[in-house]
Design a protein around this motif. Structure first.
Motif, mmCIF file in Angstrom:
data_model
loop_
_atom_site.group_PDB
_atom_site.id
_atom_site.type_symbol
_atom_site.label_atom_id
_atom_site.label_comp_id
_atom_site.label_asym_id
_atom_site.label_seq_id
_atom_site.Cartn_x
_atom_site.Cartn_y
_atom_site.Cartn_z
ATOM 1 N N VAL A 35 0.689 -1.210 -0.067
ATOM 2 C CA VAL A 35 0.134 -0.171 0.087
ATOM 3 C C VAL A 35 0.727 1.195 0.252
ATOM 4 N N VAL A 36 0.275 2.327 -0.138
ATOM 5 C CA VAL A 36 1.074 3.475 -0.535
ATOM 6 C C VAL A 36 0.474 4.597 0.548
ATOM 7 N N GLY A 37 1.333 5.128 1.418
ATOM 8 C CA GLY A 37 0.837 6.206 2.242
ATOM 9 C C GLY A 37 0.289 5.944 3.665
ATOM 10 N N LYS A 38 0.320 7.080 4.571
ATOM 11 C CA LYS A 38 0.037 6.819 6.052
ATOM 12 C C LYS A 38 -1.377 6.732 6.208
ATOM 13 N N ALA A 39 -2.335 6.746 5.471
ATOM 14 C CA ALA A 39 -3.627 6.599 5.844
ATOM 15 C C ALA A 39 -3.814 5.114 5.284
ATOM 16 N N ALA A 40 -3.341 4.812 4.267
ATOM 17 C CA ALA A 40 -3.384 3.030 3.897
ATOM 18 C C ALA A 40 -2.969 2.109 4.969
ATOM 19 N N TYR A 41 -1.607 2.674 5.480
ATOM 20 C CA TYR A 41 -0.952 1.985 6.509
ATOM 21 C C TYR A 41 -1.901 1.914 7.809
ATOM 22 N N ASP A 42 -2.370 2.859 8.335
ATOM 23 C CA ASP A 42 -3.093 2.794 9.340
ATOM 24 C C ASP A 42 -4.346 1.819 9.197
ATOM 25 N N LYS A 43 -5.008 1.865 7.987
ATOM 26 C CA LYS A 43 -6.113 1.201 7.897
ATOM 27 C C LYS A 43 -6.004 -0.355 7.839
ATOM 28 N N TYR A 44 -4.749 -0.702 7.068
ATOM 29 C CA TYR A 44 -4.588 -2.054 7.262
ATOM 30 C C TYR A 44 -3.879 -2.513 8.479
ATOM 31 N N ASP A 45 -3.120 -1.847 8.946
ATOM 32 C CA ASP A 45 -2.683 -2.095 10.359
ATOM 33 C C ASP A 45 -3.670 -2.329 11.303
ATOM 34 N N ALA A 46 -4.602 -1.762 11.277
ATOM 35 C CA ALA A 46 -5.949 -1.790 12.212
ATOM 36 C C ALA A 46 -6.732 -2.883 11.725
ATOM 37 N N PHE A 47 -6.949 -3.105 10.363
ATOM 38 C CA PHE A 47 -7.833 -4.432 9.796
ATOM 39 C C PHE A 47 -7.055 -5.620 10.257
#
Length: 174
Positions: A39-51
């Motif tokens: 993924v690219v970017g902080k928003a995507a990182y936060d989303k998938y880390d939480a997922f």
């Protein structure tokens, strides 16, 4: 393999490995999936880390159409949230596995952790992050070395450590 459906979310995976392992307690053959995706970017990182904090996932292999309920063993990246920008390319590594006995799986699914268990887990994560940061600051460890070692130790010791924890839990309940 290029596509997995996980809890109704489509993933285009970069690397995919499916293997059979033998459960040490039951002798049952279980599937373990190892895969990575980017993924690219902080928003995507936060989303998938939480997922990938959930304990269980419904996973469909879009090629074979096989659907399994798998336990979350681990997920990791080479980054920590503060060092990610909107343009950082992040590779997630995920490990999911079948559980040996359905009744046991249902019991674990419905069990809610106590406040002391949550606090213990948080304290453990804080200690781990502090140790990693200290080792990185002193130039004794890189993130790549750390995550490679984590995967190596998890592969080698996961079943043993899980069994030790489940035995100590039984002793406490008795």
């Amino acid at each position: 393999m290029t596509q997995l459906m996980i809890n109704n979310v489509n993933f285009h995976v970069d690397m995919f490995e499916e293997k059979m392992i033998t459960d040490a307690n039951t002798g049952e053959e279980l599937k373990r999936l190892n895969f990575s995706f980017s993924v690219v970017g902080k928003a995507a990182y936060d989303k998938y880390d939480a997922f990938f904090e959930d304990p269980y996932f419904e996973v469909t292999n879009m090629e074979t159409k096989e659907t399994l309920t798998l336990k979350n063993i681990s997920h990791s990246t080479f980054y920590q949230s503060p060092e990610i920008t909107d343009h950082t390319n992040i590779v997630f590594r995920v490990k999911l596995q079948q559980e040996p006995v359905k009744a046991k799986k249902e019991q674990v699914k419905n069990e809610q952790p106590t406040e002391s268990t949550v606090n213990e887990m948080l304290l453990s994560r804080i200690k781990f992050k502090a140790l990693v940061e200290l080792l990185e600051e002193k130039g004794l460890l890189t993130e790549n070395e750390l995550y490679t070692k984590i995967e190596e130790v998890a592969e080698r010791d996961f079943d043993i450590l899980r069994d030790e924890l489940s035995h100590s839990k039984k002793e406490v309940k008795a």
